[in-house]
Design a protein around this motif. Structure first.
Motif, PDB file in Angstrom:
ATOM      1  N   SER A 132      -3.716   2.817   6.797  1.00  0.00           N
ATOM      2  CA  SER A 132      -4.088   1.901   5.726  1.00  0.00           C
ATOM      3  C   SER A 132      -5.135   0.884   6.174  1.00  0.00           C
ATOM      4  N   PRO A 133      -6.253   0.793   5.444  1.00  0.00           N
ATOM      5  CA  PRO A 133      -7.251  -0.243   5.769  1.00  0.00           C
ATOM      6  C   PRO A 133      -6.686  -1.647   5.593  1.00  0.00           C
ATOM      7  N   VAL A 134      -5.691  -1.800   4.719  1.00  0.00           N
ATOM      8  CA  VAL A 134      -5.105  -3.128   4.513  1.00  0.00           C
ATOM      9  C   VAL A 134      -4.274  -3.512   5.748  1.00  0.00           C
ATOM     10  N   LEU A 146     -12.843  -7.097   2.764  1.00  0.00           N
ATOM     11  CA  LEU A 146     -12.081  -5.844   2.638  1.00  0.00           C
ATOM     12  C   LEU A 146     -12.262  -5.218   1.253  1.00  0.00           C
ATOM     13  N   ILE A 168     -10.709   0.245  -4.139  1.00  0.00           N
ATOM     14  CA  ILE A 168      -9.421   0.404  -4.809  1.00  0.00           C
ATOM     15  C   ILE A 168      -9.710   0.803  -6.251  1.00  0.00           C
ATOM     16  N   ASP A 217     -13.501   1.984  -9.333  1.00  0.00           N
ATOM     17  CA  ASP A 217     -13.533   0.881  -8.369  1.00  0.00           C
ATOM     18  C   ASP A 217     -14.475  -0.210  -8.854  1.00  0.00           C
ATOM     19  N   GLU A 255      -4.861  -2.523   8.684  1.00  0.00           N
ATOM     20  CA  GLU A 255      -5.892  -2.816   9.700  1.00  0.00           C
ATOM     21  C   GLU A 255      -6.341  -4.272   9.589  1.00  0.00           C
ATOM     22  N   ARG A 280     -15.358  -3.384   0.762  1.00  0.00           N
ATOM     23  CA  ARG A 280     -15.521  -2.153   1.529  1.00  0.00           C
ATOM     24  C   ARG A 280     -14.537  -1.066   1.160  1.00  0.00           C
ATOM     25  N   TYR A 281     -13.420  -1.464   0.580  1.00  0.00           N
ATOM     26  CA  TYR A 281     -12.321  -0.531   0.357  1.00  0.00           C
ATOM     27  C   TYR A 281     -12.207  -0.303  -1.148  1.00  0.00           C
ATOM     28  N   ASP A 297       0.866  -1.177   0.000  1.00  0.00           N
ATOM     29  CA  ASP A 297       0.000   0.000   0.000  1.00  0.00           C
ATOM     30  C   ASP A 297       0.900   1.224   0.000  1.00  0.00           C
TER      31      ASP A 297
END
Lengths: 258, 258
Positions: A58-60, B63, B69, B14, A62, B66-67, A51
């Motif tokens: 970073s959500p990753v 993930l 990218i 996304d 997390e 929700r995220y 990332d």
């Protein structure tokens, strides 16, 4: 400069505790804001998370802290850019295939005037000195050993020679793994701890978290953690000597070559 | 058999909407339980998420949903194992480097008696026919074009020939991207839709979700979605002809070669 974290174990182990402390250095307890990454071997396969956001945001990151991925070889990196812009293709670790195995590489430091001839077998995608060094390393290993993977002893000897030559160009703290062993080289700063029976409670330096490993392990488990700066306040971390290449297998360093 | 999903766009977009429907086929609306994966190009870099858990049960898939990218080229795969055990190293997409670019590949189908001679430049890490085919493709591209990446037209012609030869061994629905173009080949089943101005509301087939793309886009945006079976109930999906290799650039298929 960046920071490195590696883990090598005799049984698949999760890295949640160590990564929780390490990730704090990606923006909170230290200023490594220019991306981060972590690679987990699972058998011969690799999970790679990279990332270009700071690890603390970073959500990753997390997800990694919440989802205990068990692995015997882990390499992580938080980046403070010195060469190469902040972009996904410049985030460590890097992954390539050699001899039908994935190889994972991360580097902390800075190489000056390092422009080796690359024959095309491995070519950098990004613009860092680090990826260039990784491509050169794999190219040279393939040239020396051909199409078959060597045993660990000649591999280690070849790496010691190649890494030493690259390190002459600057600072070359690195971690490298093919899923069998974890190689760690220190130019300036690297230390490690081996956690094994009897396990103790460890307290993170970077966050107010402690873990009693005795509750989470069996007496057979053994885990080596290798990192730029000690992660815990109450364990004995052994510093690498400058120029030292250590090889970790099954959660402990092999005896030094003499 | 597995299922494939690809996206190719003229601006980073996304894939949350399409992936949400697609992931349901990994265990809920269909029985593709043997792992899944998704790769996103971000510039020259690639984010790869693979998991040997079913997509519906995977925290990593959660993930992704929700995220958001944003990417111009995405390839995803849900697996129902036919060859190769359920293990991380057998999860698609696969990633390798050629000409200083990452290449991403995923395959749906089954190849019989496909044992090409591999010269060592690319060697499978896992045990699938798919990864073997990918290694062979990259090896042959490098042999034909040497160390420099060709223009799109000769690359497309070479791929059409190589893919056709491999497809003679069985079913070879595939997606391949180098971050410049997305190549999709159909042996048996593949379709696509181009979303562009004026954007409409689309409703997923696999879950009770609709999105009004007009709210999320600008009139310039264009997105091609390519998938094994249509993802929405109210859009016009165009089926590939068997044996067809399409090349998607900037969110639309290039005209067919004549």
């Amino acid at each position: 400069m960046c920071q490195l974290l590696g883990m090598n174990c005799n049984v698949p182990t999760d890295i949640v505790f160590s990564f929780t402390g390490f990730a704090q250095r990606g923006g909170r307890t230290d200023s490594h804001l220019d991306g981060w990454g972590i690679a987990f071997f699972e058998g011969a396969g690799v999970r790679l998370f990279v990332d270009h956001q700071a690890a603390v945001a970073s959500p990753v990151a997390e997800l990694i802290k919440r989802y205990p991925i068990k692995s015997r070889h882990v390499i992580a990196h938080i980046r403070k850019a010195t060469q190469g812009q902040v972009a996904l293709e410049n985030c460590h670790p890097f992954v390539r295939e050699l001899w039908g195995r994935y190889w994972v590489f991360a580097h902390n430091g800075d190489l000056k005037n390092f422009n080796p001839t690359l024959n095309g077998a491995y070519r950098p995608v990004g613009s860092t000195d680090s990826e260039r060094a990784f491509c050169f390393l794999l190219q040279e290993l393939r040239l020396r050993f051909g199409d078959g993977a060597p045993a660990l002893a000649p591999l280690r000897a070849a790496l010691a020679e190649l890494v030493g030559a690259i390190a002459a160009h600057g600072t070359f703290n690195l971690m490298l793994s093919d899923g069998n062993a974890l190689f760690a080289h220190c130019s300036t700063k690297l230390c490690y701890v081996v956690r094994q029976h009897p396990f103790l409670t460890a307290s993170l330096s970077d966050e107010d978290v402690s873990v009693d490993f005795a509750q989470l392990t069996t007496p057979r488990d053994r885990v080596a953690v290798i990192v730029t700066e000690p992660l815990t306040t109450n364990e004995h971390w052994t510093a690498f000597a400058p120029g030292e290449l250590k090889v970790f297998v099954d959660g402990m360093p092999l005896p030094d070559l003499v």
